[in-house]
Design an enzyme around this catalytic site. Structure first.
Site, PDB file in Angstrom:
ATOM      1  N   HIS A  21      43.510  40.340  42.491  1.00  0.00           N
ATOM      2  CA  HIS A  21      43.380  41.802  42.557  1.00  0.00           C
ATOM      3  C   HIS A  21      43.778  42.194  43.978  1.00  0.00           C
ATOM      4  O   HIS A  21      43.468  41.471  44.928  1.00  0.00           O
ATOM      5  CB  HIS A  21      41.939  42.272  42.400  1.00  0.00           C
ATOM      6  CG  HIS A  21      41.250  41.835  41.145  1.00  0.00           C
ATOM      7  ND1 HIS A  21      40.616  40.634  41.020  1.00  0.00           N
ATOM      8  CD2 HIS A  21      41.081  42.474  39.973  1.00  0.00           C
ATOM      9  CE1 HIS A  21      40.079  40.542  39.811  1.00  0.00           C
ATOM     10  NE2 HIS A  21      40.353  41.639  39.154  1.00  0.00           N
ATOM     11  N   ASP A  56      41.177  41.381  46.451  1.00  0.00           N
ATOM     12  CA  ASP A  56      40.798  39.979  46.692  1.00  0.00           C
ATOM     13  C   ASP A  56      41.525  39.496  47.943  1.00  0.00           C
ATOM     14  O   ASP A  56      41.057  38.607  48.654  1.00  0.00           O
ATOM     15  CB  ASP A  56      41.249  39.049  45.560  1.00  0.00           C
ATOM     16  CG  ASP A  56      40.593  39.366  44.236  1.00  0.00           C
ATOM     17  OD1 ASP A  56      39.516  39.983  44.236  1.00  0.00           O
ATOM     18  OD2 ASP A  56      41.173  38.992  43.195  1.00  0.00           O
ATOM     19  N   MET A  77      51.020  36.563  38.559  1.00  0.00           N
ATOM     20  CA  MET A  77      50.371  37.779  38.053  1.00  0.00           C
ATOM     21  C   MET A  77      49.584  38.439  39.175  1.00  0.00           C
ATOM     22  O   MET A  77      48.987  37.764  40.010  1.00  0.00           O
ATOM     23  CB  MET A  77      49.435  37.402  36.895  1.00  0.00           C
ATOM     24  CG  MET A  77      48.637  38.547  36.298  1.00  0.00           C
ATOM     25  SD  MET A  77      47.113  38.973  37.162  1.00  0.00           S
ATOM     26  CE  MET A  77      45.888  38.067  36.217  1.00  0.00           C
ATOM     27  N   GLU A  95      43.916  43.992  29.207  1.00  0.00           N
ATOM     28  CA  GLU A  95      42.801  43.078  28.919  1.00  0.00           C
ATOM     29  C   GLU A  95      41.612  43.859  28.383  1.00  0.00           C
ATOM     30  O   GLU A  95      41.071  44.730  29.055  1.00  0.00           O
ATOM     31  CB  GLU A  95      42.431  42.342  30.207  1.00  0.00           C
ATOM     32  CG  GLU A  95      41.293  41.366  30.039  1.00  0.00           C
ATOM     33  CD  GLU A  95      41.020  40.580  31.318  1.00  0.00           C
ATOM     34  OE1 GLU A  95      41.882  40.561  32.220  1.00  0.00           O
ATOM     35  OE2 GLU A  95      39.925  40.002  31.414  1.00  0.00           O
ATOM     36  N   LYS A 148      37.694  44.245  26.890  1.00  0.00           N
ATOM     37  CA  LYS A 148      36.344  43.673  27.012  1.00  0.00           C
ATOM     38  C   LYS A 148      35.387  44.670  26.371  1.00  0.00           C
ATOM     39  O   LYS A 148      35.543  45.868  26.567  1.00  0.00           O
ATOM     40  CB  LYS A 148      36.007  43.462  28.495  1.00  0.00           C
ATOM     41  CG  LYS A 148      34.723  42.691  28.747  1.00  0.00           C
ATOM     42  CD  LYS A 148      34.506  42.430  30.234  1.00  0.00           C
ATOM     43  CE  LYS A 148      33.277  41.580  30.475  1.00  0.00           C
ATOM     44  NZ  LYS A 148      33.002  41.396  31.921  1.00  0.00           N
ATOM     45  N   GLU A 206      40.988  37.470  26.565  1.00  0.00           N
ATOM     46  CA  GLU A 206      40.096  36.525  27.254  1.00  0.00           C
ATOM     47  C   GLU A 206      39.065  35.969  26.287  1.00  0.00           C
ATOM     48  O   GLU A 206      38.387  36.722  25.601  1.00  0.00           O
ATOM     49  CB  GLU A 206      39.410  37.213  28.440  1.00  0.00           C
ATOM     50  CG  GLU A 206      38.356  36.312  29.083  1.00  0.00           C
ATOM     51  CD  GLU A 206      37.820  36.831  30.408  1.00  0.00           C
ATOM     52  OE1 GLU A 206      38.618  37.379  31.191  1.00  0.00           O
ATOM     53  OE2 GLU A 206      36.612  36.683  30.646  1.00  0.00           O
ATOM     54  N   HIS A 262      35.593  37.525  26.285  1.00  0.00           N
ATOM     55  CA  HIS A 262      35.462  38.932  25.902  1.00  0.00           C
ATOM     56  C   HIS A 262      35.386  39.116  24.390  1.00  0.00           C
ATOM     57  O   HIS A 262      34.578  39.906  23.898  1.00  0.00           O
ATOM     58  CB  HIS A 262      36.619  39.743  26.486  1.00  0.00           C
ATOM     59  CG  HIS A 262      36.613  39.758  27.983  1.00  0.00           C
ATOM     60  ND1 HIS A 262      37.562  40.405  28.731  1.00  0.00           N
ATOM     61  CD2 HIS A 262      35.763  39.195  28.880  1.00  0.00           C
ATOM     62  CE1 HIS A 262      37.309  40.236  30.025  1.00  0.00           C
ATOM     63  NE2 HIS A 262      36.207  39.495  30.136  1.00  0.00           N
ATOM     64  N   ASP A 280      43.562  34.775  29.466  1.00  0.00           N
ATOM     65  CA  ASP A 280      42.449  34.417  30.347  1.00  0.00           C
ATOM     66  C   ASP A 280      41.570  33.391  29.622  1.00  0.00           C
ATOM     67  O   ASP A 280      40.894  33.704  28.639  1.00  0.00           O
ATOM     68  CB  ASP A 280      41.606  35.657  30.702  1.00  0.00           C
ATOM     69  CG  ASP A 280      42.187  36.437  31.862  1.00  0.00           C
ATOM     70  OD1 ASP A 280      43.309  36.108  32.309  1.00  0.00           O
ATOM     71  OD2 ASP A 280      41.519  37.389  32.324  1.00  0.00           O
ATOM     72  N   ASP A 309      28.215  38.371  30.323  1.00  0.00           N
ATOM     73  CA  ASP A 309      29.506  37.787  30.681  1.00  0.00           C
ATOM     74  C   ASP A 309      29.293  36.511  31.498  1.00  0.00           C
ATOM     75  O   ASP A 309      28.856  36.560  32.642  1.00  0.00           O
ATOM     76  CB  ASP A 309      30.258  38.853  31.487  1.00  0.00           C
ATOM     77  CG  ASP A 309      31.590  38.388  31.998  1.00  0.00           C
ATOM     78  OD1 ASP A 309      32.057  37.324  31.585  1.00  0.00           O
ATOM     79  OD2 ASP A 309      32.158  39.121  32.819  1.00  0.00           O
ATOM     80  N   ASP A 326      31.606  33.649  31.923  1.00  0.00           N
ATOM     81  CA  ASP A 326      32.730  33.050  32.657  1.00  0.00           C
ATOM     82  C   ASP A 326      32.582  31.534  32.841  1.00  0.00           C
ATOM     83  O   ASP A 326      32.778  30.997  33.934  1.00  0.00           O
ATOM     84  CB  ASP A 326      32.890  33.697  34.047  1.00  0.00           C
ATOM     85  CG  ASP A 326      33.466  35.093  33.955  1.00  0.00           C
ATOM     86  OD1 ASP A 326      34.230  35.362  33.013  1.00  0.00           O
ATOM     87  OD2 ASP A 326      33.160  35.912  34.841  1.00  0.00           O
ATOM     88  N   ASP A 335      40.131  32.363  34.014  1.00  0.00           N
ATOM     89  CA  ASP A 335      39.329  33.442  34.583  1.00  0.00           C
ATOM     90  C   ASP A 335      37.868  33.068  34.390  1.00  0.00           C
ATOM     91  O   ASP A 335      37.206  33.520  33.453  1.00  0.00           O
ATOM     92  CB  ASP A 335      39.652  34.775  33.906  1.00  0.00           C
ATOM     93  CG  ASP A 335      38.925  35.919  34.588  1.00  0.00           C
ATOM     94  OD1 ASP A 335      38.313  35.682  35.640  1.00  0.00           O
ATOM     95  OD2 ASP A 335      38.960  37.050  34.065  1.00  0.00           O
TER      96      ASP A 335
HETATM   97  C1  GCO Z   1      35.819  40.259  33.920  1.00  0.00           C
HETATM   98  C2  GCO Z   1      37.320  40.328  33.725  1.00  0.00           C
HETATM   99  C3  GCO Z   1      38.083  40.298  35.010  1.00  0.00           C
HETATM  100  C4  GCO Z   1      39.558  40.566  34.820  1.00  0.00           C
HETATM  101  C5  GCO Z   1      40.222  40.737  36.129  1.00  0.00           C
HETATM  102  C6  GCO Z   1      41.716  40.847  36.007  1.00  0.00           C
HETATM  103  O1  GCO Z   1      35.149  39.952  32.960  1.00  0.00           O
HETATM  104  O2  GCO Z   1      35.342  40.547  35.001  1.00  0.00           O
HETATM  105  O3  GCO Z   1      37.678  39.256  32.922  1.00  0.00           O
HETATM  106  O4  GCO Z   1      37.869  39.071  35.628  1.00  0.00           O
HETATM  107  O5  GCO Z   1      40.185  39.534  34.136  1.00  0.00           O
HETATM  108  O6  GCO Z   1      39.703  41.868  36.725  1.00  0.00           O
HETATM  109  O7  GCO Z   1      42.079  42.120  35.754  1.00  0.00           O
HETATM  110 MN    MN Z   2      39.581  38.341  32.629  1.00  0.00          MN
HETATM  111 MN    MN Z   3      35.977  38.348  31.871  1.00  0.00          MN
HETATM  112 MN    MN Z   4      33.801  37.991  33.909  1.00  0.00          MN
END
Ligand code: GCO
Ligand code: MN
Ligand code: MN
Ligand code: MN
Length: 386
Positions: A53, A56, A87, A180, A182, A216, A219, A244, A254, A256, A286
């Site tokens: 991002h 970041d 990306m 993306e 979610k 993702e 998600h 992702d 969430d 991850d 991700d």
């Molecule tokens: C999350 C999202 C993010 C996006 C990222 C890319 O759940 O926080 O997956 O990680 O993928 O902001 O746009």
């Molecule tokens: Mn993501």
């Molecule tokens: Mn995510």
């Molecule tokens: Mn996340």
């Protein structure tokens, strides 16, 4: 064996290995890898690229001089290691200005800033060679539907995406946008909550070919959906521009998690889909290391994501070469219809043939389909006993 190489096209986000283990209940537990450290660490592990991002890499309040210094240091690390930036994305969720959305905010001052911030991120990404621009609308949503008109929100979302496509064309950047979805978190409800919803929106844009999806694992799974099915739909539509990879227990917060660490069978079919259909895009992780980990744990996490993918890829090859499995699949898919003039395409002749079809309903309904055996064999491949 199972050592990643550049050709595997594995990528990580700066925010993933940079994650210091903060959560809504607890403070950071480690120093995340800085952008330059992340580049060196990931290159050493055999990753292909690193994504980020805007913020970041460059803090939101950096001066132009600071920005230049940071970007040139980062570029230097990329050149030293050969790591790519395939990306880039934009944070439209961290700063308080986005607390009620970015492109869908009721406030036109916020919507304009969201566009400005996004085009600046596109400029930055283009400078570093990025070809895909991901848009995750983390704050595009609501808690109180009384205050935000969801119909207007769709119109604003579309207007913003159309603007960005025009900008992409005007600068000749050649980006593909990947949306993306979610379902929730950080908003109670996020607009366009699934990959399918995103595909629906894309069809209404001015430049639908320029826009695809970035599904993702976590998600779709948070929403209780089948990720493999979502990806299959995107792939079949020619819209799988990015992916992702991570893992997640169903309908929780969430998480991850490391790729393939929870839903092993689903991860297997996902890898099978990507491999069988020769997906050539980036395989982006991700996810982030558990909060229990120190920096060595972050390295283990990153290695584990890639290693698991490669192990599953080998399992896919084994599955595809397994004669008993393939015979069962052939049996399930090998039924014949004896109806010469009917081909599932509508025409007066095929309609006539269809109307004359004499089905043996009882006999077909009584035929067994050996999914139990097939699934057991699949499990045994995954258990490593076959
Ligand atoms: C999350 C999202 C993010 C996006 C990222 C890319 O759940 O926080 O997956 O990680 O993928 O902001 O746009
Ligand atoms: Mn993501
Ligand atoms: Mn995510
Ligand atoms: Mn996340």
């Amino acid at each position: 064996k199972f050592i990643p190489v550049k050709e595997d096209r594995f990528t990580f986000g700066l925010w993933t290995v940079g994650n210091p283990g903060r959560d809504p209940f607890g403070l950071p537990v480690r120093d995340g890898f800085s952008p330059v450290e992340a580049v060196h660490m990931l290159a050493e592990l055999g990753a292909y690229g690193v994504n980020f991002h805007d913020n970041d890499l460059v803090p939101i309040d950096a001066t132009p001089v600071e920005k230049q210094r940071i970007v040139s240091g980062f570029r230097c690390a990329l050149e030293q290691t050969g790591l790519k930036v395939p990306m880039v994305t934009v944070s439209l969720f961290t700063d308080p200005i986005f607390k009620d959305g970015a492109f869908t905010s009721n406030d036109p001052r916020v919507r304009a800033y969201a566009l400005q911030k996004t085009i600046e991120s596109m400029d930055l990404g283009a400078e570093l060679g990025a070809e895909v621009f991901v848009l995750w609308g983390g704050r595009e949503g609501s808690e109180v539907d009384a205050g935000k008109n969801a119909v207007e929100a769709m119109k604003r979302y579309r207007e913003a995406l159309n603007y960005l496509c025009e900008y992409n064309l005007s600068q000749k950047y050649g980006y593909k946008f990947a949306l993306e979805a979610k379902p929730n978190e950080p908003r109670a409800d996020i607009y366009l909550p699934t990959t399918g919803a995103m595909l629906g929106m894309i069809a209404t844009l001015d430049y639908p070919d320029m826009v695809g999806v970035n599904p993702e694992v976590a998600h779709e799974r948070m929403a209780g959906l089948n990720f493999y099915h979502a990806v299959a739909q995107a792939l079949e539509a020619g819209k799988l521009f990015h992916i992702d990879l991570n893992d997640q227990k169903m309908s929780r917060f969430d998480q991850d998690l490391r790729f393939g660490s929870d839903g092993i069978k689903e991860a297997f079919f996902l890898v099978k889909l990507l491999e069988d259909y020769q997906y050539t895009g980036m395989k982006h992780f991700d996810a982030h290391a558990l909060r229990t980990e120190d920096r060595q744990g972050v390295i283990e996490f990153a290695k584990g994501c890639m290693r698991t993918y490669l192990i599953l890829k080998e399992k896919v090859a084994q599955f595809n070469a397994d004669q008993e499995i393939q015979a069962l699949i052939a049996e399930m898919n090998g039924k014949k219809l004896e109806l010469p003039d009917f081909d599932f395409k509508f025409s007066p002749e095929s309609l006539k043939a269809l109307q004359s079809y004499q089905v043996d309903r009882t006999a077909i309904g009584a035929e067994g389909i050996p999914y139990e055996r097939l699934d057991q064999l699949t499990c045994e491949i995954l258990f490593g006993v076959r």
